[in-house]
Design a protein around this motif. Sequence first.
Motif, PDB file in Angstrom:
ATOM      1  N   PHE A 142       0.842  -1.128   0.093  1.00  0.00           N
ATOM      2  CA  PHE A 142       0.026   0.012  -0.122  1.00  0.00           C
ATOM      3  C   PHE A 142       0.917   1.325   0.003  1.00  0.00           C
ATOM      4  N   LYS A 143       0.630   2.007  -1.094  1.00  0.00           N
ATOM      5  CA  LYS A 143       1.645   3.184  -1.270  1.00  0.00           C
ATOM      6  C   LYS A 143       0.676   4.339  -0.891  1.00  0.00           C
ATOM      7  N   CYS A 144       1.377   5.144   0.019  1.00  0.00           N
ATOM      8  CA  CYS A 144       0.778   6.550   0.136  1.00  0.00           C
ATOM      9  C   CYS A 144       0.948   7.307  -0.823  1.00  0.00           C
ATOM     10  N   LEU A 145      -0.251   7.853  -1.558  1.00  0.00           N
ATOM     11  CA  LEU A 145      -0.272   8.755  -2.365  1.00  0.00           C
ATOM     12  C   LEU A 145      -0.062  10.418  -2.229  1.00  0.00           C
ATOM     13  N   TRP A 146       0.127  10.548  -1.146  1.00  0.00           N
ATOM     14  CA  TRP A 146       0.270  12.181  -0.791  1.00  0.00           C
ATOM     15  C   TRP A 146       1.424  12.560  -1.563  1.00  0.00           C
ATOM     16  N   LYS A 147       1.512  13.756  -1.659  1.00  0.00           N
ATOM     17  CA  LYS A 147       2.487  14.613  -2.568  1.00  0.00           C
ATOM     18  C   LYS A 147       3.822  14.365  -1.494  1.00  0.00           C
ATOM     19  N   ASN A 148       4.880  14.017  -2.287  1.00  0.00           N
ATOM     20  CA  ASN A 148       6.019  13.667  -1.731  1.00  0.00           C
ATOM     21  C   ASN A 148       6.185  12.888  -0.511  1.00  0.00           C
ATOM     22  N   GLU A 179       6.368   8.679  -0.426  1.00  0.00           N
ATOM     23  CA  GLU A 179       6.550   7.605  -1.054  1.00  0.00           C
ATOM     24  C   GLU A 179       6.419   6.386  -0.050  1.00  0.00           C
ATOM     25  N   LYS A 180       5.903   6.772   0.875  1.00  0.00           N
ATOM     26  CA  LYS A 180       5.591   5.677   2.031  1.00  0.00           C
ATOM     27  C   LYS A 180       4.987   4.257   1.468  1.00  0.00           C
ATOM     28  N   VAL A 181       5.512   3.222   1.636  1.00  0.00           N
ATOM     29  CA  VAL A 181       5.167   2.072   1.319  1.00  0.00           C
ATOM     30  C   VAL A 181       4.715   1.149   2.593  1.00  0.00           C
ATOM     31  N   LEU A 182       3.602   0.723   2.735  1.00  0.00           N
ATOM     32  CA  LEU A 182       3.446  -0.272   3.946  1.00  0.00           C
ATOM     33  C   LEU A 182       2.714  -1.510   3.306  1.00  0.00           C
ATOM     34  N   SER A 183       2.727  -2.440   4.252  1.00  0.00           N
ATOM     35  CA  SER A 183       2.381  -3.598   3.737  1.00  0.00           C
ATOM     36  C   SER A 183       0.848  -3.877   4.241  1.00  0.00           C
ATOM     37  N   ARG A 199      -3.171   4.318   8.821  1.00  0.00           N
ATOM     38  CA  ARG A 199      -2.847   4.916  10.227  1.00  0.00           C
ATOM     39  C   ARG A 199      -1.515   6.014   9.607  1.00  0.00           C
ATOM     40  N   HIS A 200      -0.836   5.724   8.818  1.00  0.00           N
ATOM     41  CA  HIS A 200       0.162   6.557   8.273  1.00  0.00           C
ATOM     42  C   HIS A 200      -0.423   7.972   7.888  1.00  0.00           C
ATOM     43  N   ILE A 201      -1.443   7.631   6.960  1.00  0.00           N
ATOM     44  CA  ILE A 201      -1.952   8.964   6.382  1.00  0.00           C
ATOM     45  C   ILE A 201      -2.782   9.459   7.573  1.00  0.00           C
ATOM     46  N   ARG A 202      -3.263   9.035   8.217  1.00  0.00           N
ATOM     47  CA  ARG A 202      -4.142   9.696   9.383  1.00  0.00           C
ATOM     48  C   ARG A 202      -3.082  10.460  10.176  1.00  0.00           C
ATOM     49  N   THR A 203      -2.174  10.050  10.636  1.00  0.00           N
ATOM     50  CA  THR A 203      -1.233  10.294  11.667  1.00  0.00           C
ATOM     51  C   THR A 203      -0.112  11.415  10.932  1.00  0.00           C
ATOM     52  N   MET A 204       0.226  11.118   9.745  1.00  0.00           N
ATOM     53  CA  MET A 204       1.422  11.839   9.217  1.00  0.00           C
ATOM     54  C   MET A 204       0.773  13.101   8.320  1.00  0.00           C
ATOM     55  N   HIS A 205      -0.265  12.545   7.553  1.00  0.00           N
ATOM     56  CA  HIS A 205      -0.863  13.669   6.682  1.00  0.00           C
ATOM     57  C   HIS A 205      -2.071  14.267   7.115  1.00  0.00           C
ATOM     58  N   LEU A 206      -2.787  13.821   7.921  1.00  0.00           N
ATOM     59  CA  LEU A 206      -3.966  14.169   8.489  1.00  0.00           C
ATOM     60  C   LEU A 206      -3.901  15.049   9.676  1.00  0.00           C
ATOM     61  N   GLY A 207      -2.864  14.694  10.457  1.00  0.00           N
ATOM     62  CA  GLY A 207      -2.807  15.166  11.474  1.00  0.00           C
ATOM     63  C   GLY A 207      -3.655  14.687  12.848  1.00  0.00           C
ATOM     64  N   ARG A 208      -3.826  13.558  12.653  1.00  0.00           N
ATOM     65  CA  ARG A 208      -4.970  13.128  13.691  1.00  0.00           C
ATOM     66  C   ARG A 208      -4.322  11.630  14.509  1.00  0.00           C
ATOM     67  N   PHE A 255      -8.095   9.185   2.712  1.00  0.00           N
ATOM     68  CA  PHE A 255      -7.095   8.193   2.625  1.00  0.00           C
ATOM     69  C   PHE A 255      -6.762   8.113   1.239  1.00  0.00           C
ATOM     70  N   TYR A 256      -5.545   8.349   0.863  1.00  0.00           N
ATOM     71  CA  TYR A 256      -5.276   8.322  -0.451  1.00  0.00           C
ATOM     72  C   TYR A 256      -3.835   7.319  -0.675  1.00  0.00           C
ATOM     73  N   TYR A 257      -4.242   6.335  -0.985  1.00  0.00           N
ATOM     74  CA  TYR A 257      -3.011   5.481  -1.106  1.00  0.00           C
ATOM     75  C   TYR A 257      -3.429   4.299  -2.115  1.00  0.00           C
ATOM     76  N   SER A 258      -2.462   3.886  -2.709  1.00  0.00           N
ATOM     77  CA  SER A 258      -2.596   2.822  -3.771  1.00  0.00           C
ATOM     78  C   SER A 258      -2.219   1.626  -3.365  1.00  0.00           C
ATOM     79  N   GLU A 259      -2.949   0.725  -3.813  1.00  0.00           N
ATOM     80  CA  GLU A 259      -2.494  -0.767  -3.455  1.00  0.00           C
ATOM     81  C   GLU A 259      -1.907  -1.178  -4.717  1.00  0.00           C
ATOM     82  N   ILE A 260      -0.479  -1.390  -4.595  1.00  0.00           N
ATOM     83  CA  ILE A 260       0.369  -1.928  -5.461  1.00  0.00           C
ATOM     84  C   ILE A 260       0.746  -3.389  -5.223  1.00  0.00           C
ATOM     85  N   GLU A 261       0.961  -3.954  -6.332  1.00  0.00           N
ATOM     86  CA  GLU A 261       1.229  -5.178  -6.299  1.00  0.00           C
ATOM     87  C   GLU A 261       2.729  -5.600  -6.650  1.00  0.00           C
TER      88      GLU A 261
END
Length: 354
Positions: free
Chosen positions: A110-116, A118-122, A129-138, A151-157
């Motif tokens: 799962f790849k974060c799509l927020w600008k700049n 490149e976070k990829v999590l499994s 959680r990453h988006i929420r905490t890092m980008h949404l500040g929640r 949530f903006y992330y892509s599911e990559i294979e």
Amino acid sequence: MAATVLTSLSTSPMVLQPSSAPTVPEAANRGWKEVLSASYSSSTSGNWSWDASDQSVPSTPSPPLSNDSNKNFLLSSNNDDISDDIHESTHFMFEDPIPRKRKNSMKVMFKCLWKNCEKVLSTSSGIQRHIRTMHLGRNSDSDYSDGEEDFYYSEIEVNMDSLTEGLSSLTPTSPTTTAPPPVFPSLLVDVPHSEHIEVTGPHSHAPSLLSQSAPSTLCHIRTDHAYQATAPVTVPVVPELVGVGNTNGTGPLTETSNGISVSWQSPPVNFKGVPGPVNHVRPVSTGEKRQPAISTHTAVTKSHAFVTPATKATPGTRKPRGEAKKCRKVYGMEKKDMWCTACRWKKACQRFTD
DNA sequence: GCTGCCGGGGT
DNA sequence: ACCCCGGCAGC
């Protein structure tokens, strides 16, 4: 034939099995499989098709599948429940694809799509959680109601064996695809032309009009925007997207940078949108929210040089007419309900100002 | 004559 | 505030 298909289906994709992957016991998987098999065997090919008409409401598939879990799938904001949500929603959204590990070495990331970023999590919960905490500040535990979280992330294979190129493995018949098996052929076909989905790009145009909220195969953008989920794909967003800075003389058809021809002359019945100059107060359609990091704008602004009437100041009181065609001219009497309110009231046009 | 819209009235 | 329209001036 059917048996072959069933077999391949039941053994293929793990689909969306985010954080639950390591925790789901084999028994559960087996249960899934059984459910799947039962479902598939009892279903005809008709159940496999995805009604294109549902695209207008991408997050809510067909009626028979009346279950809130569907909503949860796309809008789930309590990431602690996401496993269950997805577990449940994928169950009916994909007509029960098996959330089971594939035999080969495909792995869904799962790849974060927020600008700049490149976070990829499994796991999806991890990325959320990453988006929420890092980008949404929640805080990760804050509870948000459905549809209020982004949530903006892509599911990559990731293919450990050989990295497949791009979306080439998206073909419905491809046995290597994870995620929704050929259950939604039309969706899969749609993937290439929703070019906003980029596996490698740091950001995407996720909330594009073409965005199908239903998950695509290799990656999908998961958002919670109400407008994305409910936008009828065409009109209400269009004036803004197209950025019609000048409608004067450009005609009703406008083309976005995507090459999508859209017509803002065919708005909904209660359309109050203003495809007019940017300085006009733009009525916000219901549920419209702006996506923070991803720009959906296409700069199609043309500065329109209106002749200043100063040189033509009439001695009288009335200011000279503007050169812009007003609603009356543009739409005609037969489409009077498309006029701006001012024109309807015989006031100075608000849409095509001078 | 068509058009844009000011001014005024009704609700 | 919303809506409608008579009437005027520009075209």
